[in-house]
Design a protein around this motif. Structure first.
Motif, PDB file in Angstrom:
ATOM      1  N   UNK A  54       0.718  -1.526   0.055  1.00 52.96           N
ATOM      2  CA  UNK A  54      -0.053   0.361   0.018  1.00 52.96           C
ATOM      3  C   UNK A  54       0.897   1.910  -0.330  1.00 52.96           C
ATOM      4  N   UNK A  55       2.316   1.608   0.674  1.00 52.73           N
ATOM      5  CA  UNK A  55       2.921   2.294   0.733  1.00 52.73           C
ATOM      6  C   UNK A  55       3.804   2.512  -0.583  1.00 52.73           C
ATOM      7  N   UNK A  56       3.829   1.687  -1.091  1.00 48.73           N
ATOM      8  CA  UNK A  56       4.441   1.867  -2.647  1.00 48.73           C
ATOM      9  C   UNK A  56       3.599   1.950  -3.965  1.00 48.73           C
ATOM     10  N   UNK A  57       2.671   2.050  -3.116  1.00 51.44           N
ATOM     11  CA  UNK A  57       1.229   2.289  -4.041  1.00 51.44           C
ATOM     12  C   UNK A  57       1.038   3.492  -3.827  1.00 51.44           C
ATOM     13  N   UNK A  58       0.993   4.630  -2.837  1.00 53.41           N
ATOM     14  CA  UNK A  58       0.623   5.538  -2.263  1.00 53.41           C
ATOM     15  C   UNK A  58       1.291   6.802  -2.749  1.00 53.41           C
ATOM     16  N   UNK A  59       2.746   5.688  -2.933  1.00 56.03           N
ATOM     17  CA  UNK A  59       3.988   6.836  -3.773  1.00 56.03           C
ATOM     18  C   UNK A  59       3.743   7.008  -5.295  1.00 56.03           C
ATOM     19  N   UNK A  60       3.627   5.618  -5.924  1.00 56.77           N
ATOM     20  CA  UNK A  60       3.299   6.199  -7.330  1.00 56.77           C
ATOM     21  C   UNK A  60       2.712   7.346  -7.727  1.00 56.77           C
ATOM     22  N   UNK A  61       0.607   6.543  -7.181  1.00 56.68           N
ATOM     23  CA  UNK A  61       0.061   7.455  -7.367  1.00 56.68           C
ATOM     24  C   UNK A  61       0.051   9.060  -6.738  1.00 56.68           C
ATOM     25  N   UNK A  62       1.000   9.592  -6.146  1.00 52.80           N
ATOM     26  CA  UNK A  62       1.554  10.670  -5.783  1.00 52.80           C
ATOM     27  C   UNK A  62       2.369  10.895  -6.648  1.00 52.80           C
ATOM     28  N   UNK A  63       3.347  10.023  -7.204  1.00 55.68           N
ATOM     29  CA  UNK A  63       4.523  10.425  -8.314  1.00 55.68           C
ATOM     30  C   UNK A  63       4.355  11.691  -9.505  1.00 55.68           C
ATOM     31  N   UNK A  64       2.461  11.594 -10.379  1.00 56.91           N
ATOM     32  CA  UNK A  64       2.560  12.728 -10.895  1.00 56.91           C
ATOM     33  C   UNK A  64       2.395  13.994 -10.250  1.00 56.91           C
ATOM     34  N   UNK A  65       2.200  14.289  -9.138  1.00 55.62           N
ATOM     35  CA  UNK A  65       2.143  15.906  -8.394  1.00 55.62           C
ATOM     36  C   UNK A  65       3.131  16.486  -8.370  1.00 55.62           C
ATOM     37  N   UNK A  66       4.584  15.228  -8.699  1.00 55.40           N
ATOM     38  CA  UNK A  66       6.078  15.427  -9.658  1.00 55.40           C
ATOM     39  C   UNK A  66       5.772  16.532 -10.803  1.00 55.40           C
ATOM     40  N   UNK A  67       5.277  15.991 -11.850  1.00 53.24           N
ATOM     41  CA  UNK A  67       5.545  16.026 -13.384  1.00 53.24           C
ATOM     42  C   UNK A  67       5.278  17.366 -13.504  1.00 53.24           C
TER      43      UNK A  67
ATOM     44  N   UNK B  44      -2.753  15.383 -19.314  1.00 51.77           N
ATOM     45  CA  UNK B  44      -3.100  14.844 -18.400  1.00 51.77           C
ATOM     46  C   UNK B  44      -3.707  13.669 -18.887  1.00 51.77           C
ATOM     47  N   UNK B  45      -4.134  13.018 -19.370  1.00 54.00           N
ATOM     48  CA  UNK B  45      -4.842  12.033 -20.351  1.00 54.00           C
ATOM     49  C   UNK B  45      -3.128  11.414 -20.319  1.00 54.00           C
ATOM     50  N   UNK B  46      -2.233  11.881 -20.376  1.00 53.03           N
ATOM     51  CA  UNK B  46      -0.904   9.959 -19.831  1.00 53.03           C
ATOM     52  C   UNK B  46      -0.790  10.310 -18.339  1.00 53.03           C
ATOM     53  N   UNK B  47      -1.250  10.918 -17.566  1.00 53.74           N
ATOM     54  CA  UNK B  47      -1.304  11.433 -15.994  1.00 53.74           C
ATOM     55  C   UNK B  47      -1.834  10.235 -16.122  1.00 53.74           C
ATOM     56  N   UNK B  48      -3.714  10.124 -16.221  1.00 50.59           N
ATOM     57  CA  UNK B  48      -4.491   9.299 -15.646  1.00 50.59           C
ATOM     58  C   UNK B  48      -4.311   7.610 -16.634  1.00 50.59           C
ATOM     59  N   UNK B  49      -3.547   7.267 -17.582  1.00 57.03           N
ATOM     60  CA  UNK B  49      -3.051   6.197 -18.153  1.00 57.03           C
ATOM     61  C   UNK B  49      -2.313   5.771 -17.133  1.00 57.03           C
ATOM     62  N   UNK B  50      -1.701   6.284 -16.557  1.00 56.54           N
ATOM     63  CA  UNK B  50      -0.532   6.180 -15.227  1.00 56.54           C
ATOM     64  C   UNK B  50      -1.085   5.600 -13.968  1.00 56.54           C
ATOM     65  N   UNK B  51      -1.882   6.369 -13.743  1.00 55.76           N
ATOM     66  CA  UNK B  51      -2.594   6.679 -12.257  1.00 55.76           C
ATOM     67  C   UNK B  51      -3.449   4.964 -13.090  1.00 55.76           C
ATOM     68  N   UNK B  52      -4.341   4.313 -13.650  1.00 57.38           N
ATOM     69  CA  UNK B  52      -4.860   2.822 -13.653  1.00 57.38           C
ATOM     70  C   UNK B  52      -4.096   2.300 -13.998  1.00 57.38           C
ATOM     71  N   UNK B  53      -3.130   3.045 -14.658  1.00 60.69           N
ATOM     72  CA  UNK B  53      -1.677   1.317 -15.000  1.00 60.69           C
ATOM     73  C   UNK B  53      -1.185   0.923 -13.395  1.00 60.69           C
TER      74      UNK B  53
END
Length: 99
Positions: free
Chosen positions: A34-47, A57-66
């Protein structure tokens, strides 16, 4: 040299069975997931949001769902491994203690 050996003799060696060691590592992975998942979900905030290097934003959405699908798959694999180890003879039961 004799003094070095004398210092080690007082400490008992810890030996874990291979199955219990693997089970503990799988449990550790399930706890960290869960912590790894949280870090990956917060990663787009740094882009970057501006300029030529901006991420769409479409790339960010694809990243989040992936990421979400990968986390579901990883959780399924860990769950399957834990269930398979519990079914083995001498494996840990529902209480988590091997008998």
């Amino acid at each position: 040299m004799a003094q070095d050996d004398a210092g080690l003799r007082g400490k008992p060696l810890v030996f874990l069975e291979r199955q219990s060691y693997r089970r503990r590592r799988v449990i550790d992975a399930a706890r960290v997931l869960p912590f790894v998942g949280l870090l990956l979900w917060l990663l787009p905030l740094l882009w970057r949001e501006e300029g030529a290097a901006a991420v769409r934003s479409s790339s960010a959405i694809v990243f989040l769902f992936g990421t979400w699908f990968a986390l579901v798959g990883a959780a399924a694999v860990l769950s399957w491994k834990l269930a398979a180890q519990a079914r083995e003879p001498g494996g840990a039961g529902p209480g988590g203690m091997g008998e």
